[in-house]
Enzyme design. Structure first.
Site, PDB file in Angstrom:
ATOM      1  N   ARG A 106       0.868  -1.182   0.000  1.00  0.00           N
ATOM      2  CA  ARG A 106       0.000   0.000   0.000  1.00  0.00           C
ATOM      3  C   ARG A 106       0.901   1.227   0.000  1.00  0.00           C
ATOM      4  O   ARG A 106       1.749   1.385   0.876  1.00  0.00           O
ATOM      5  CB  ARG A 106      -0.908  -0.016   1.237  1.00  0.00           C
TER       6      ARG A 106
ATOM      7  N   ASP B 170      -3.867   8.679  -1.082  1.00  0.00           N
ATOM      8  CA  ASP B 170      -5.104   7.928  -1.292  1.00  0.00           C
ATOM      9  C   ASP B 170      -5.566   8.213  -2.715  1.00  0.00           C
ATOM     10  O   ASP B 170      -5.753   9.378  -3.094  1.00  0.00           O
ATOM     11  CB  ASP B 170      -6.166   8.377  -0.288  1.00  0.00           C
TER      12      ASP B 170
ATOM     13  N   GLU C 139     -11.361   5.876  -5.530  1.00  0.00           N
ATOM     14  CA  GLU C 139     -11.841   4.500  -5.442  1.00  0.00           C
ATOM     15  C   GLU C 139     -12.381   4.003  -6.778  1.00  0.00           C
ATOM     16  O   GLU C 139     -13.057   4.736  -7.497  1.00  0.00           O
ATOM     17  CB  GLU C 139     -12.937   4.390  -4.382  1.00  0.00           C
TER      18      GLU C 139
ATOM     19  N   ARG D 298      -1.590  -5.425   4.568  1.00  0.00           N
ATOM     20  CA  ARG D 298      -0.735  -4.935   3.489  1.00  0.00           C
ATOM     21  C   ARG D 298       0.452  -4.193   4.092  1.00  0.00           C
ATOM     22  O   ARG D 298       0.328  -3.580   5.154  1.00  0.00           O
ATOM     23  CB  ARG D 298      -1.510  -3.992   2.565  1.00  0.00           C
TER      24      ARG D 298
END
EC number: 3.1.-.-
Length: 274
Positions: free
Chosen positions: A151, A156, A159, A199
């Site tokens: 990750r 971020d 999505e 992760r």
């Protein structure tokens, strides 16, 4: 020389040779275990590695805009990879990026009420999307390999569609960008922590022939395909938070990537809402 003295000398020579062989064997075992042992899953990584050392390996699969699967290759060529230890071979991809993720032009921008401000805004968004959809994705993902899920730290990405929920704008574009940059390539990974999904949260560096070593998280922020991570759990920046926020600000002020939208829901806000 008397026979007794000769036997004593031979015994001493044998003892010295045994000590040398034993020491060499133990040194080889120690060196292999410490520097050449392959980590095949997240929990294999020793605590001493986190925040201090970098791991070398190959990206075999990219499933989202901010994570991928990493095949650890300790020692590189000197560690036997490619001539003594097999390296996973990638399968060439014949499909275009648009076919891989679907035609983003027909996707809803959000799954709640949002009205675009005129055709010009919508046209600008589609133009911004198209530059990423045209990127080449040279390989298919390789699965079922002994890999570590990584990750990316500090960011971020929008999505993608999961569990019946629609994708965010630029979610597919972030995936294509990441596949274009690292799929099938060698990278360096600096483990920082392990998240709730097991992760390895890590800082990732890759080589670019035109610009030298690149921070993968930073490059995504520069192109407007990610935001600085907003969560309070497993927040990792490896002392680069200020730099990440600065380049996020630049991308936003220049309306790059996802920042072209007049109204924008961050990935963190999106996940809270659904």
């Amino acid at each position: 020389m008397r026979e007794g003295d000769s036997n004593s000398k031979k015994s001493a020579d044998v003892a010295v040779l045994s000590i040398i062989l034993t020491g060499s064997t133990l040194t080889l075992i120690y060196t292999y275990k410490r520097y050449l042992t392959q980590f095949k899953r997240t929990n294999d990584i020793p605590r001493r590695i986190f925040r201090k050392h970098w791991l070398y390996g190959k990206v075999t699969s990219v499933g989202d805009g901010d994570n991928f699967h990493f095949f650890h290759m300790p020692g590189g060529i000197r560690g036997g990879w490619g001539w003594l230890r097999p390296v996973p071979q990638m399968i060439k991809n014949d499909s275009t990026a648009e076919k891989l993720v679907g035609d983003s032009r027909n996707m809803r921008f959000f799954n709640f009420n949002w009205i675009t401000h005129g055709r010009s805004t919508k046209s600008k968004i589609q133009k911004a999307k198209s530059q990423f959809l045209k990127l080449n994705v040279p390989y298919k993902n390789r699965k079922n390999l002994p890999t570590i899920p990584i990750r990316l730290c500090g960011i971020d990405a929008p999505e993608r569609a999961h569990f019946g929920n629609p994708a965010q704008p630029f979610g597919n574009e972030a995936l294509i960008w990441l596949q274009n940059r690292i799929l099938g390539k060698k990278v360096w990974v600096k483990p920082l922590s392990i998240d709730q999904y097991n992760r390895c949260v890590a800082r990732v560096s890759y080589w670019d022939w035109f610009g030298g070593w690149k921070d993968l998280s930073l490059e995504m922020l520069k192109d407007g395909l990610a935001v600085v991570y907003e969560g309070k759990v497993n927040t990792e920046f490896d002392d680069r938070e200020d730099k990440y926020r600065y380049y996020e600000f630049l991308a936003r002020s220049r309306k790059k990537g996802l920042w072209i939208q007049n109204k924008f829901e961050t990935p963190g806000e999106y996940k809270k809402r659904i």
